[in-house]
Motif scaffolding. Structure first.
Motif, short mmCIF file in Angstrom:
data_model
loop_
_atom_site.label_atom_id
_atom_site.label_comp_id
_atom_site.label_asym_id
_atom_site.label_seq_id
_atom_site.Cartn_x
_atom_site.Cartn_y
_atom_site.Cartn_z
N GLU A 129 0.84 -1.20 0.00
CA GLU A 129 0.00 0.00 0.00
C GLU A 129 0.87 1.24 0.00
OE1 GLU A 129 -2.26 3.41 1.64
OE2 GLU A 129 -0.47 2.47 2.45
N GLU A 130 2.00 1.18 0.74
CA GLU A 130 2.75 2.42 0.97
C GLU A 130 3.48 2.92 -0.27
OE1 GLU A 130 2.37 4.15 3.46
OE2 GLU A 130 1.82 2.91 5.17
N ARG A 292 -1.34 16.40 -3.80
CA ARG A 292 -2.68 15.96 -3.36
C ARG A 292 -3.66 17.11 -3.51
NH1 ARG A 292 -1.73 10.91 0.14
NH2 ARG A 292 0.52 10.74 -0.13
N ALA A 360 -5.22 11.09 3.14
CA ALA A 360 -4.29 10.04 2.70
C ALA A 360 -5.00 9.18 1.67
CB ALA A 360 -3.86 9.19 3.89
N PHE A 361 -4.22 8.51 0.81
CA PHE A 361 -4.87 7.55 -0.09
C PHE A 361 -4.94 6.19 0.59
CE2 PHE A 361 -0.34 7.45 -1.63
CZ PHE A 361 -0.06 6.12 -1.39
N HIS A 386 2.90 8.27 9.50
CA HIS A 386 4.13 8.14 8.73
C HIS A 386 5.28 8.63 9.61
CE1 HIS A 386 2.35 7.71 4.41
NE2 HIS A 386 1.93 6.80 5.27
C1 GLV Z 1 -0.66 6.59 2.11
O1 GLV Z 1 0.24 5.94 2.62
C2 GLV Z 1 -0.51 7.94 1.69
O2 GLV Z 1 0.63 8.37 1.44
O3 GLV Z 1 -1.52 8.66 1.61
#
Ligand code: GLV
Ligand code: MN
Ligand code: MN
Length: 441
Positions: A129-130, A292, A360-361, A386
């Motif tokens: 995922e990361e 983002r 976050a995604f 994080h």
């Molecule tokens: C997920 O880890 C993100 O960076 O949003």
């Protein structure tokens, strides 16, 4: 004998501590990057816990790990819950692990109570995922929904120089007891528990966030290419210095993107310099940009601005520039029916909650393309994530798991149908021996 299923909070907290010891860092976080030895150890522990409870354990060619507790009607697509076990290099112990282990606790709670659900309840730990070791992130969920390119990813090099294809094969081989199944199967709905990774819930004093949407993310890799030369003898007019171009472009972007739009996020998180010697003007500087925004159009205009500023800087410093897109996750909305199911679960449990947008995604955003999906957020201390200092209170962990259990119970008896086209292969169709050998080699 059946009883009403209950979350065993002590067991869940102990599991979170046990998994945090796999890849534990000195500062109390974890370094369990995708497809690493530590990631394999975490997958093994989860699989062993699942086998011990008599659940079915499957993996697919991208190493997504599924654990299924059978329902009464095997013809119905299962309810899927889960998250990821991989971490950032200096990650916290909750990002991903919380949702994965809460999902496993739900399966155990159902098993303890001997409950027979109509649909199977299945959990997943998505691969990578990361995206911090191998880019892009969300590889497992992308592949699951049919937008990933597993063959193309095999030659991707990790930050440690390893080849994804080799690490993937070793990861699959490390769990030979898990049956192989084709990538992607029908699911009736997906729910992911996750820490918020921001300050909103904590500030509001609300234990549960009903995630309605996720902002978009793009990852770019920018390379400025100049000419290596002697640091002491090369006058300004002879220099083709990619470092000068890179820092000028980054400084300009920091001045023009976020100050102009409070919703925009721009992060340069990784930079590499070649040949990286104190007295050599670099030949190449490469850095990542993470952008983002909740609006796809505004993401595109930020990307265009990055392109323009980098080209201007390259020209001024007489170097070349190459900009490559590594990841593009459009903003997306979750399914209102699933959000309502979570809302009703909170109401029955008398848990205060609020609607929230994810900064976050998450894998859930990819899964939402093929099945009704939503997420449950719990607060984390000071909104920090994080980061090895990531922290979630025991009460909030327990509340998140209770809401997930109540939600899964509703969805497992509900009448939601799969969004998968019927042409897709049915779930758990056995793979041919050749296909299994190929995936593991
Ligand atoms: C997920 O880890 C993100 O960076 O949003
Ligand atoms: Mn995560
Ligand atoms: Mn993360």
């Amino acid at each position: 004998m059946t009883s009403s299923p209950q979350i065993n909070a002590q067991r869940l907290l102990q599991r979170i501590a046990d998994f945090a010891s796999i890849g534990a860092t000195q500062a109390g976080g974890v370094n369990r990057q995708a497809l690493s030895v530590e990631d394999r150890a975490a997958r093994r522990l989860l699989a062993e816990l699942a086998f011990a409870r008599g659940f079915n354990v499957y993996q697919d060619a991208i190493a997504n790990l599924f654990i299924s507790r059978a329902g009464r009607d095997p013809s119905l697509p299962p309810v899927l819950i889960g998250s990821h076990l991989d971490s950032q290099p200096t990650g916290g112990r909750f990002d991903g692990a919380l949702g994965t282990l809460s999902a496993f606790e739900v399966l155990e709670a159902l098993q303890d109570a001997g409950v027979v659900t109509e649909r199977s309840v299945e959990m997943v730990s998505w691969t990578n995922e990361e995206g911090s070791r191998f880019s892009p992130g969300c590889m497992g969920s992308m592949a699951f929904v049919g937008v990933g390119d597993i063959a193309g990813w095999r030659d991707t090099r990790g930050t440690d120089g390893t080849r994804l294809g080799d690490e993937l094969a070793a990861t699959l081989k490390a769990l030979p007891e898990a049956k192989m199944q084709p990538v992607g199967h029908a699911v009736s709905s997906f729910v992911e528990v996750h820490i918020e990774q921001g300050p909103v819930l904590e500030r509001a004093g609300i234990p549960i966030g009903l995630v309605t949407s996720v902002q978009g993310t793009r990852w770019l890799e920018v390379s400025f290419i100049g000419e290596a030369a002697h640091a002491g003898t090369t006058p300004l007019e002879f220099r083709k210095d990619p470092m000068a171009a890179a820092v000028a472009a980054i400084a300009q972007l920091q001045l023009v993107v976020m100050p102009a739009d409070p919703m925009a996020r721009l992060t340069v998180g990784r930079m590499s310099v070649e040949p990286s010697s104190v007295n050599v003007i670099p030949s190449k500087v490469t850095f990542t940009i993470d952008i983002r925004h909740p609006s796809k159009e505004l993401l595109s205009s930020i990307e265009a601005r990055i392109d323009a500023e980098c080209r201007t800087s390259a020209k001024r410093h007489m170097v070349d520039v190459l900009i490559e897109k590594r990841f593009d996750l459009a903003p997306g909305k979750f399914d209102t029916t699933v959000v309502d199911v979570i809302d009703s679960a909170c109401e029955r449990l008398c848990v205060p909650n609020m609607k929230i947008v994810s900064g976050a995604f998450h894998d859930a955003l990819f899964v939402s393309r093929v099945a009704p999906t939503a997420m449950i957020f719990v607060p984390c201390r000071d909104g920090i994530s994080h980061n090895e200092a990531e922290f979630v209170t025991s009460e909030n962990i327990e509340t998140g798991a209770k809401v997930l259990l109540e939600t899964a119970l509703s969805l497992a008896r509900g009448a939601m149908t799969s969004y998968f086209p019927s042409a897709r292969r049915p779930r758990h169709l056995p793979m041919s021996k050749r296909a299994v050998r190929k995936a593991r080699s």
